[in-house]
Design an enzyme around this catalytic site. Structure first.
Site, PDB file in Angstrom:
ATOM      1  N   ARG A  24      25.101 -38.008  12.003  1.00 13.56           N
ATOM      2  CA  ARG A  24      23.794 -37.347  12.098  1.00 13.56           C
ATOM      3  C   ARG A  24      22.996 -37.877  13.279  1.00 13.56           C
ATOM      4  O   ARG A  24      22.301 -37.122  13.954  1.00 13.56           O
ATOM      5  CB  ARG A  24      22.992 -37.550  10.793  1.00 13.56           C
ATOM      6  CG  ARG A  24      23.520 -36.767   9.614  1.00 13.56           C
ATOM      7  CD  ARG A  24      22.624 -36.957   8.371  1.00 13.56           C
ATOM      8  NE  ARG A  24      23.168 -36.223   7.219  1.00 13.56           N
ATOM      9  CZ  ARG A  24      22.899 -34.936   6.976  1.00 13.56           C
ATOM     10  NH1 ARG A  24      22.101 -34.273   7.793  1.00 13.56           N
ATOM     11  NH2 ARG A  24      23.439 -34.332   5.945  1.00 13.56           N
ATOM     12  N   GLU A  56       5.313 -16.233   4.370  1.00 11.00           N
ATOM     13  CA  GLU A  56       5.730 -17.198   5.403  1.00 11.00           C
ATOM     14  C   GLU A  56       5.344 -16.715   6.795  1.00 11.00           C
ATOM     15  O   GLU A  56       4.822 -17.480   7.625  1.00 11.00           O
ATOM     16  CB  GLU A  56       7.241 -17.424   5.339  1.00 11.00           C
ATOM     17  CG  GLU A  56       7.701 -18.128   4.078  1.00 11.00           C
ATOM     18  CD  GLU A  56       9.209 -18.300   4.054  1.00 11.00           C
ATOM     19  OE1 GLU A  56       9.793 -18.677   5.077  1.00 11.00           O
ATOM     20  OE2 GLU A  56       9.798 -18.065   2.991  1.00 11.00           O
ATOM     21  N   HIS A  71       8.445 -24.232   3.968  1.00 12.66           N
ATOM     22  CA  HIS A  71       9.277 -24.310   2.767  1.00 12.66           C
ATOM     23  C   HIS A  71       8.880 -23.154   1.850  1.00 12.66           C
ATOM     24  O   HIS A  71       7.675 -22.939   1.618  1.00 12.66           O
ATOM     25  CB  HIS A  71       9.058 -25.650   2.051  1.00 12.66           C
ATOM     26  CG  HIS A  71       9.876 -25.795   0.813  1.00 12.66           C
ATOM     27  ND1 HIS A  71      11.245 -25.958   0.836  1.00 12.66           N
ATOM     28  CD2 HIS A  71       9.527 -25.765  -0.495  1.00 12.66           C
ATOM     29  CE1 HIS A  71      11.699 -26.037  -0.406  1.00 12.66           C
ATOM     30  NE2 HIS A  71      10.679 -25.923  -1.234  1.00 12.66           N
TER      31      HIS A  71
HETATM   32  C1  GRF Z   1      14.186 -18.205   4.214  1.00 14.13           C
HETATM   33  O1  GRF Z   1      14.682 -18.389   2.907  1.00 14.13           O
HETATM   34  C2  GRF Z   1      12.842 -18.821   4.308  1.00 14.13           C
HETATM   35  O2  GRF Z   1      12.183 -18.742   3.073  1.00 14.13           O
HETATM   36  C3  GRF Z   1      13.143 -20.244   4.659  1.00 14.13           C
HETATM   37  O3  GRF Z   1      14.332 -20.222   5.434  1.00 14.13           O
HETATM   38  C4  GRF Z   1      15.051 -19.016   5.148  1.00 14.13           C
HETATM   39  C5  GRF Z   1      15.421 -18.284   6.392  1.00 14.13           C
HETATM   40  O4  GRF Z   1      14.241 -17.985   7.060  1.00 14.13           O
HETATM   41  N1  GRF Z   1      12.041 -20.820   5.395  1.00 14.13           N
HETATM   42  P1  GRF Z   1      14.329 -17.344   8.550  1.00 14.13           P
HETATM   43  O5  GRF Z   1      14.370 -15.844   8.373  1.00 14.13           O
HETATM   44  O6  GRF Z   1      15.594 -17.866   9.196  1.00 14.13           O
HETATM   45  O7  GRF Z   1      13.079 -17.779   9.229  1.00 14.13           O
END
Ligand code: GRF
Length: 203
Positions: free
Chosen positions: A64, A173, A108
């Site tokens: 990592r 989001e 999140h």
């Molecule tokens: C989605 O489940 C979102 O809720 C989380 O990551 C996943 C992919 O999101 N944050 P994105 O479309 O790649 O931004």
């Protein structure tokens, strides 16, 4: 403020940030989008928006620390000053999180501190909560820990399954991530004693 966005998948949150950063009065610009997966759909979205992209395949590194160092190298090459994790599905090392202390945020899909980790929508349904949502927070070494900048709540409907609830949360989001980045990049939101204080937003 030069932003680096880390993705692993579709990148719809990255796309929302790129769109917001394109507005004249937005206090940040997206310098690069980095994915740990070559097949991430978000890479095409970033390229279509004229944003530099990079793929850093975590499987190509012995550990990592080496992977995180390669990410840091790409971020530095693009003059990145602030990191946004957007659907980035790797846990970062303590060294990386420390180097980007209070300069890295994450979104999140839950109302933290509820439902840290994965499968948040099914867990919300199983718990019978009436509201669910999303949280933007500063990244700390503990997974989905860190001072909360913004949250968006959505109702849980009797008809919901994980997919319909996830879609409603994703809409939240896309609203709160650009808002949170604007607040942080403009200096109106800052961390004091592991809490985020926000100057009057005047709204
Ligand atoms: C989605 O489940 C979102 O809720 C989380 O990551 C996943 C992919 O999101 N944050 P994105 O479309 O790649 O931004």
């Amino acid at each position: 403020l030069r932003i680096g966005i880390l993705i692993s998948g579709g990148g719809s949150n990255m796309a929302a940030l790129v769109k917001a950063a394109g507005e004249a009065d937005f206090p940040a610009e997206v310098a690069v989008v980095v994915s740990n997966r070559a097949g991430a759909g978000g890479l095409a979205k970033a390229e279509a928006a004229g944003i530099a992209t990079a793929v850093i395949d975590h499987k190509a590194f012995p550990d990592r620390e080496a992977f995180d160092a390669a990410i840091d190298e790409t971020l530095a090459a693009h003059g990145v000053e602030f990191v946004c994790l957007a659907g980035f599905m790797r846990l970062l090392t303590e060294g990386f999180v420390t180097r980007w202390h209070n300069r890295m945020i994450n979104i999140h899909p839950a109302l933290l501190p509820l439902f840290k980790g994965l499968n948040t929508h099914q867990r919300a349904l199983d718990a019978g909560v009436k509201f669910h949502g999303a949280t933007v927070h500063f990244v700390r070494f503990g997974m989905d820990e860190g001072p909360i900048i913004a949250q968006g709540a959505v109702p849980v409907l009797a008809s919901d399954d994980a997919a319909t609830l996830a879609a409603r949360v994703l809409g939240a989001e896309h609203r709160i991530y650009p808002l949170a980045l604007r607040l942080v990049a403009s200096g109106r939101a800052r961390v004091e004693g592991e809490k985020v204080v926000c100057e009057d937003m005047g709204e």
